[in-house]
Scaffold this motif. Sequence first.
Motif, PDB file in Angstrom:
ATOM      1  N   ASP A 101     -27.430 -19.404 -27.039  1.00 15.10           N
ATOM      2  CA  ASP A 101     -26.687 -20.031 -25.947  1.00 15.10           C
ATOM      3  C   ASP A 101     -25.273 -20.368 -26.404  1.00 15.10           C
ATOM      4  N   ASN A 158     -22.997 -20.709 -21.135  1.00 16.31           N
ATOM      5  CA  ASN A 158     -24.134 -20.986 -20.249  1.00 16.31           C
ATOM      6  C   ASN A 158     -24.703 -22.391 -20.392  1.00 16.31           C
ATOM      7  N   MET A 200     -28.010 -22.135 -30.547  1.00 13.07           N
ATOM      8  CA  MET A 200     -26.861 -22.422 -29.690  1.00 13.07           C
ATOM      9  C   MET A 200     -25.583 -22.558 -30.529  1.00 13.07           C
TER      10      MET A 200
END
Length: 241
Positions: free
Chosen positions: A185, A206, A147
Amino acid sequence: MVKSSATDRETGNPMDYYIAPSLLSADFGRLAEKVRAVERAGADLLHVDVMDGRFVPNITIGPPAVAAIKRCASVPLDVHLMIVEPEKYIDAFAEAGAGVITVHAEATPHLQRAVARIRELGKKSGVALNPSTSISAIEWVLSDVDMVLLMTVNPGFGGQAFLPGMLGKIELLRSQLARTGLPVDIEVDGGVKADNVSLVVKAGANVIVSGSGIFGTKDYGKTIAQMKENIRKASGEGEKR
Ligand code: DX5
Ligand code: ZN
């Protein structure tokens, strides 16, 4: 989680969206109660802000408090380390029960070592960027992270105004990730609320952190449902573009 029927317009992969209430805006005297309330309201993750008074001008909590939150939580803890030399504390936060550990690119000269250590401990690894830090700072660790957290305010405090200039940065990162094909992400943190979540989703985020945007409202369930509805619509529009 919002499982969008839409797909990432760049890669064609399905996108999952997560709501992560930031506990920084919760009443620390009633943390267990607040954790359960946002979980009932539909939280997918709990965002935990760790500040050291050096990397940011504020001090919050350390591993013992994270362990206490973990004991009353049922969704994963998304631990955002706003501390210098995060590598010194990664093991302690992993031990405390973090699910995701995010370190700031600006906070360590050995970023690859830090994010690799997080994965080695079996946790999801994240790297965060302040608003003024360019995406090029993380180019060489993208394959080591799950992420990327893009700050949409200058870190340190809840309740600040979203910086609209960050929308272009989200778009840029989403298209770079699409080119590499890496399943990373994009989390946005700072000033995100039900009324502007569509903008960050359309830009390519997201994982949605929201502190005052959730805890500052009366009915957390209604607020999160509204956010998810707005995400659903915005991700569908993204697909059509
Ligand atoms: C700020 C923290 C954020 C903050 C977000 O430095 O990293 O997670 O709690 O709060 P809001 O959503 O109120 O801007
Ligand atoms: Zn945060």
